[in-house]
Design a protein around this motif. Structure first.
Motif, PDB file in Angstrom:
ATOM      1  N   LYS A 132      41.642  32.544  47.779  1.00  0.00           N
ATOM      2  CA  LYS A 132      41.270  33.086  46.465  1.00  0.00           C
ATOM      3  C   LYS A 132      40.043  32.392  45.898  1.00  0.00           C
ATOM      4  CE  LYS A 132      45.148  35.223  44.072  1.00  0.00           C
ATOM      5  NZ  LYS A 132      45.827  35.290  42.758  1.00  0.00           N
ATOM      6  N   ARG A 135      36.700  32.975  47.756  1.00  0.00           N
ATOM      7  CA  ARG A 135      36.134  34.307  47.479  1.00  0.00           C
ATOM      8  C   ARG A 135      35.392  34.308  46.148  1.00  0.00           C
ATOM      9  NH1 ARG A 135      37.519  38.243  44.225  1.00  0.00           N
ATOM     10  NH2 ARG A 135      39.515  37.255  43.703  1.00  0.00           N
ATOM     11  N   VAL A 136      35.995  33.701  45.125  1.00  0.00           N
ATOM     12  CA  VAL A 136      35.365  33.680  43.800  1.00  0.00           C
ATOM     13  C   VAL A 136      34.093  32.836  43.825  1.00  0.00           C
ATOM     14  CG1 VAL A 136      35.645  32.905  41.417  1.00  0.00           C
ATOM     15  CG2 VAL A 136      37.491  34.167  42.544  1.00  0.00           C
ATOM     16  N   GLU A 139      31.254  34.795  45.273  1.00  0.00           N
ATOM     17  CA  GLU A 139      30.717  35.798  44.355  1.00  0.00           C
ATOM     18  C   GLU A 139      29.954  35.156  43.205  1.00  0.00           C
ATOM     19  OE1 GLU A 139      32.946  39.274  43.377  1.00  0.00           O
ATOM     20  OE2 GLU A 139      34.476  38.862  44.902  1.00  0.00           O
ATOM     21  N   LYS A 161      36.011  38.174  34.675  1.00  0.00           N
ATOM     22  CA  LYS A 161      36.927  38.961  35.502  1.00  0.00           C
ATOM     23  C   LYS A 161      37.261  38.209  36.783  1.00  0.00           C
ATOM     24  CE  LYS A 161      37.510  43.520  37.624  1.00  0.00           C
ATOM     25  NZ  LYS A 161      36.907  44.854  37.848  1.00  0.00           N
ATOM     26  N   LEU A 162      36.260  37.565  37.370  1.00  0.00           N
ATOM     27  CA  LEU A 162      36.509  36.763  38.572  1.00  0.00           C
ATOM     28  C   LEU A 162      37.414  35.581  38.263  1.00  0.00           C
ATOM     29  CD1 LEU A 162      32.904  36.686  40.111  1.00  0.00           C
ATOM     30  CD2 LEU A 162      34.886  37.932  41.000  1.00  0.00           C
ATOM     31  N   SER A 165      41.061  36.336  37.916  1.00  0.00           N
ATOM     32  CA  SER A 165      41.752  36.653  39.170  1.00  0.00           C
ATOM     33  C   SER A 165      42.346  35.409  39.829  1.00  0.00           C
ATOM     34  CB  SER A 165      40.785  37.334  40.148  1.00  0.00           C
ATOM     35  OG  SER A 165      39.829  36.403  40.662  1.00  0.00           O
TER      36      SER A 165
END
Length: 302
Positions: A132, A135-136, A139, A161-162, A165
């Motif tokens: 997790k 991935r963030v 980005e 938003k990221l 998550s």
């Protein structure tokens, strides 16, 4: 007849006596078996020091991300409401876009530093967390603070938003502890897992002590006289926002949790004392000191 009856009675009495003795022995055996079955269950071994430290590290990272989600939501709300008298949306957004990725990267480093716990379910949880967070971070690498100039709210909303998550994978650590006594015991012993635990910020910054943010600011040589900066050399105090022209460079300064410098073509955000903003060969600005009351800034020509 009498003799036969006596023998029969005696035989019956013998059978009863033998049966009674046998029944008594069986009852005792059952009682013994029952006593053995009600013995105290085997106690769980105390968790190893390594497992307690591992669980504590997981709790610390989980808490850091929980706090980040809360702070991120609050920052986004402040940016959206900045027209109601707060700091300019662009300056707030630049500060947010500069600091948020670093916080996520710090948690990523902490998680990557954890070795395998030796508990398969717990190690799967760590792998899920890393997936997790990785991935963030990937980005967020594509996000630049300069995006706030064109779209302050939109750019921060995308990053928020990221951040939102980054919730704990299921089953989380407390749920795993319900199935594994060793994890449960380690969870109870790790101080970072206690309700209301907060990081020891002083201990974290022991290697690089920072100035007291609540202490008084040093006196600025030119006080609030921003016109003194026109020749490119001054030392002024900015308490919230200011438009300063120094050596022909027009700079909009915003002081909050950080110091933001904005010109028509650039925007820079500094985290505190000692930070330096350079505008080509025309101007350099050094943050002499900063706290909740403002910042003392020194303008010079490089």
């Amino acid at each position: 007849m009498f003799k036969r009856r006596s023998v029969a009675v005696a035989a019956a009495g013998l059978v009863l006596a033998v049966g009674g003795c046998g029944g008594g022995d069986g009852t005792d055996e059952k009682a013994d078996a029952s006593d053995k079955g009600s013995a105290e269950p085997t106690r769980t071994r105390p968790p190893s020091k390594e497992l307690v430290e591992w669980v504590g590290g997981m709790c610390e990272s989980t808490t850091a991300l929980k706090n980040l989600r809360t702070d991120s939501a609050a920052d986004l709300k402040e940016i959206r409401n900045s027209d109601e008298g707060g700091l300019p949306a662009q300056a707030l957004a630049v500060s947010y876009l500069s600091g948020t990725p670093m916080t996520v990267e710090d948690v990523e480093s902490d998680l990557e530093a954890l070795d395998q716990s030796g508990v398969p379910a717990a190690d799967r949880l760590l792998d899920a967390w890393l997936k997790k967070v990785n991935r963030v971070v990937t980005e967020l690498d594509e996000v630049s603070p300069s995006a706030a100039i064109d779209d302050a709210e939109g750019s921060t909303a995308g990053v928020d938003k990221l951040v939102q998550s980054l919730t704990p994978p299921k089953p989380d650590l407390p749920a795993l502890g319900k199935k594994d006594p060793q994890l449960a015991a380690a969870y109870q012993k790790a101080e970072q897992c206690a309700p209301g635990w907060k990081p020891d910020e002083e201990a974290e910054g022991a290697d690089s002590p920072a100035p007291d943010p609540t202490g008084p600011l040093p006196k600025a040589a030119d006080g609030g006289n921003f016109e003194a900066c026109s020749d490119g050399a001054c030392e002024v105090l900015v308490t919230s926002t200011a438009n300063i022209t120094a050596n022909g460079v027009n700079v909009h300064v915003t002081v909050g949790n950080s110091v933001t410098f904005q010109t028509p073509s650039t925007i820079m955000n500094l985290g505190g004392q000692g930070g330096v903003a350079k505008f080509g060969d025309d101007l350099k600005v050094t943050v002499v000191a900063q706290n909740q009351n403002g910042a003392v800034l020194e303008f010079t020509i490089p």
